[in-house]
Design a protein around this motif. Structure first.
Motif, PDB file in Angstrom:
ATOM      1  N   GLY A 155       0.803  -1.216   0.000  1.00 46.46           N
ATOM      2  CA  GLY A 155       0.000   0.000   0.000  1.00 46.46           C
ATOM      3  C   GLY A 155       0.834   1.262   0.000  1.00 46.46           C
ATOM      4  N   ALA A 156       0.129   2.392  -0.074  1.00 44.96           N
ATOM      5  CA  ALA A 156       0.780   3.704  -0.104  1.00 44.96           C
ATOM      6  C   ALA A 156      -0.166   4.758   0.431  1.00 44.96           C
ATOM      7  CB  ALA A 156       1.200   4.054  -1.543  1.00 44.96           C
ATOM      8  N   VAL A 157       0.417   5.874   0.875  1.00 46.65           N
ATOM      9  CA  VAL A 157      -0.368   6.999   1.368  1.00 46.65           C
ATOM     10  C   VAL A 157       0.328   8.293   0.985  1.00 46.65           C
ATOM     11  CG1 VAL A 157       0.783   6.953   3.637  1.00 46.65           C
ATOM     12  CG2 VAL A 157      -1.462   8.028   3.400  1.00 46.65           C
ATOM     13  N   LEU A 158      -0.473   9.323   0.690  1.00 45.28           N
ATOM     14  CA  LEU A 158       0.036  10.658   0.379  1.00 45.28           C
ATOM     15  C   LEU A 158      -0.915  11.690   0.945  1.00 45.28           C
ATOM     16  CD1 LEU A 158       1.654  12.885  -1.158  1.00 45.28           C
ATOM     17  CD2 LEU A 158       0.188  12.381  -3.136  1.00 45.28           C
ATOM     18  N   GLN A 159      -0.371  12.677   1.663  1.00 50.04           N
ATOM     19  CA  GLN A 159      -1.162  13.803   2.148  1.00 50.04           C
ATOM     20  C   GLN A 159      -0.394  15.093   1.917  1.00 50.04           C
ATOM     21  OE1 GLN A 159      -2.297  13.162   6.240  1.00 50.04           O
ATOM     22  NE2 GLN A 159      -4.036  11.900   5.644  1.00 50.04           N
ATOM     23  N   ALA A 160      -1.079  16.067   1.324  1.00 48.09           N
ATOM     24  CA  ALA A 160      -0.502  17.394   1.100  1.00 48.09           C
ATOM     25  C   ALA A 160      -1.334  18.417   1.850  1.00 48.09           C
ATOM     26  CB  ALA A 160      -0.475  17.718  -0.389  1.00 48.09           C
ATOM     27  N   THR A 161      -0.676  19.290   2.584  1.00 46.63           N
ATOM     28  CA  THR A 161      -1.354  20.316   3.370  1.00 46.63           C
ATOM     29  C   THR A 161      -0.934  21.693   2.878  1.00 46.63           C
ATOM     30  OG1 THR A 161      -1.386  18.870   5.304  1.00 46.63           O
ATOM     31  CG2 THR A 161      -1.758  21.216   5.684  1.00 46.63           C
ATOM     32  N   ALA A 162      -1.928  22.502   2.514  1.00 43.67           N
ATOM     33  CA  ALA A 162      -1.692  23.880   2.082  1.00 43.67           C
ATOM     34  C   ALA A 162      -2.180  24.833   3.161  1.00 43.67           C
ATOM     35  CB  ALA A 162      -2.400  24.156   0.760  1.00 43.67           C
ATOM     36  N   ALA A 163      -1.535  25.977   3.301  1.00 47.56           N
ATOM     37  CA  ALA A 163      -1.917  26.930   4.343  1.00 47.56           C
ATOM     38  C   ALA A 163      -1.613  28.350   3.904  1.00 47.56           C
ATOM     39  CB  ALA A 163      -1.182  26.610   5.644  1.00 47.56           C
ATOM     40  N   ASN A 221      -4.246   3.587   1.004  1.00 44.37           N
ATOM     41  CA  ASN A 221      -4.928   2.367   0.582  1.00 44.37           C
ATOM     42  C   ASN A 221      -3.936   1.221   0.551  1.00 44.37           C
ATOM     43  OD1 ASN A 221      -7.097   0.816  -0.077  1.00 44.37           O
ATOM     44  ND2 ASN A 221      -7.223   1.441  -2.218  1.00 44.37           N
ATOM     45  N   THR A 222      -4.421   0.061   0.953  1.00 45.78           N
ATOM     46  CA  THR A 222      -3.611  -1.157   0.967  1.00 45.78           C
ATOM     47  C   THR A 222      -4.427  -2.268   0.346  1.00 45.78           C
ATOM     48  OG1 THR A 222      -2.392  -0.469   2.944  1.00 45.78           O
ATOM     49  CG2 THR A 222      -2.410  -2.816   2.431  1.00 45.78           C
TER      50      THR A 222
END
Length: 503
Positions: free
Chosen positions: A196-204, A221-222
């Protein structure tokens, strides 16, 4: 019994318990040690698991975690009372007393409680065989340099917009040998691999903070499979989109409050299914045995078979035979063969997620949903691969059918009461829909309701071409154990949903 397709030659050839014959010897030793006066049933689960998790961020550091465990858990039934004990294996080359030690401790614990409870298991025909997850590319054989390079490329792509201030990307892989035996004659061997893999991007900026995720906000998701699954996610391409959408949300208008029609995307529907159906129809919760982690259920034992749970558009199944999900297996963790079962049919609750014990107490047959987090935990009713059956048509046709409303997806927050009745969900994104066409991107979207009213308001589900499945972790029990399961859906049209914060 074997899985479809050909596995990579080395994907399951690892560790101390890859040899089914050796595992059978250890299991037989454990079962033989339970053959004492008063024991009416015994089973043993022998598990070896190895897990790799790798994370990185814009700061550039790598957080790599590698875990390995192996042991045996033995369960016995004496005069209606369970006894259980689990012991870690001594390791290769050692004289291993773990099977006998676990069995003897389990018998002693059952004898201490004999007569205090009245658990009865109906007889069952033995089931034996071997099953393995098909793997094209062994995720544990992928060079470190390749994994690291992919993560760095993903972080760079998601970080391109200036307003993106934080990015986290991760990869995970797990492999398991799960062996089972019982006093009824079953001998089962399952060899699992997931990736599986995960990605999160945070803008501010001065207006606030916004987040976008891929391939799902809920731990990524896995899937059951190898590195080929990760490659198929097209992570660098999707990372660029995720970063752009996080930035766009900063200037998007705030979503309103009121009542609206919704088309809910597959990722958000997966969590909706999990929280308001999956947990609510676990039979131990319905019977009042399990009340941890928002634990009881609004469903009564007498409701199973006749309760109107949703509209005629709602059919939900449990199918651990469906390939490629975290809820895929050939036998559950008390040896029941996996079969596809309809839980909700045309809106009516037909069956619960159950173990042998809970089903017997309710006068039903088990649905084969007893799951455990490895060798040191007792099996409890958990979701398998539970999904909303697709309907017909495309997402475009579903939006046209809705007319005006919102298309929402990717969970941002969730809350549900201790009976799985009242809920509130927030989503990362929402698009205003006018005349069946997606228009403005909106931020801060939330919706809520009551479980039977929500599912009763489902008008239509898009067709199988729009279906997506998601692998999720979930905590349950005391002591807490993790369940790893699958949920899926096509986009779903729900009418008259409460949105936003109501005064």
């Amino acid at each position: 019994m074997s899985g479809p397709g050909a596995a990579a030659p080395t994907a399951h050839a690892w560790g101390d318990l890859a040899d089914d014959a050796r595992a059978c010897g250890l299991l037989d030793e454990a079962i033989a040690a339970t053959d004492v006066g008063g024991v009416t049933f015994a089973d043993a689960r022998l598990v070896e698991a190895e897990e790799l998790r790798l994370y990185t961020s814009r700061a550039g550091g790598l957080d790599e975690r590698h875990e390995h465990t192996a042991g045996i858990g033995v369960r016995v039934l004496v005069d209606g009372a369970w006894g259980f004990a689990a012991v870690a294996l001594a390791g290769p080359g050692s004289s291993d007393r773990a099977p006998r030690e676990a069995a003897e401790q389990a018998v002693r614990s059952a004898l201490a409680g004999a007569g205090l409870a009245r658990t009865e298991l109906p007889p069952r025909e033995p089931s034996s065989g071997r099953w393995e997850v098909p793997v094209e590319i062994d995720p544990f054989a992928v060079p470190d340099e390749e994994r690291h390079a992919l993560l760095q490329e993903v972080v760079r792509a998601a970080s391109s917009p200036q307003a993106v201030r934080a990015v986290t990307a991760g990869l995970n892989a797990k492999r398991q040998h799960r062996h089972y035996a019982d006093s009824e004659g079953s001998r089962q061997h399952q060899h699992l691999v997931e990736s599986g893999a995960v990605l999160q991007a945070t803008a501010a900026d001065e207006s606030g903070v916004q987040r976008r995720s891929y391939p799902n906000s809920f731990h990524g998701n896995t899937a059951a499979g190898g590195w080929e699954y990760v490659l198929g996610l097209s992570l660098p391409t999707e990372a660029a989109r995720v970063g752009e959408e996080a930035m766009q949300l900063l200037t998007a208008p705030q979503a309103p409050s009121g009542t609206a029609d919704l088309v809910i995307g597959p990722a958000q529907m997966a969590l909706q299914i999990h929280e308001s159906v999956g947990h609510a129809i676990e039979l131990d919760r319905i019977l009042g045995d399990e009340t941890n982690f928002a634990g009881a259920s609004w469903v009564r034992p007498s409701d199973v078979g006749s309760l109107r749970y949703g509209s005629p558009a709602v059919t939900i199944v449990s199918d651990p035979t469906a390939p490629g999900t975290r809820g895929t297996f050939a036998w559950d963790d008390e040896g029941t063969p996996a079969v596809r079962r309809t839980l909700i049919e045309d809106g009516v609750l037909r069956e619960a997620l159950s173990s042998r014990e809970s089903a017997a107490r309710a006068g039903r047959t088990t649905s084969g949903a007893a799951r455990s987090d490895g060798w040191s935990y007792l099996p409890v009713p958990f979701a398998t691969n539970v999904y909303l059956e697709p309907g017909r048509g495309s997402l475009r046709e579903l939006l046209e059918r809705m007319g005006d409303g919102y298309y929402v997806d990717d969970n941002r927050s969730w809350s549900i009461d201790d009976r799985r009745m009242a809920f509130q969900f927030g989503t990362e994104v929402a698009w205003e829909v006018r005349g069946g066409r997606r228009c403005r991107l909106m931020r801060g979207f939330s919706y809520g309701g009551m479980t039977p009213q929500f599912w009763g308001s489902v008008e239509a589900v898009a067709g199988p071409d729009e279906f997506r499945a998601f692998g999720m972790p979930c905590g349950k029990g005391e002591p807490k154990q993790w369940g790893f399961l699958g949920h899926g859906s096509s986009p779903t049209l729900v009418r008259g949903v409460r949105i936003g914060v109501m005064g």
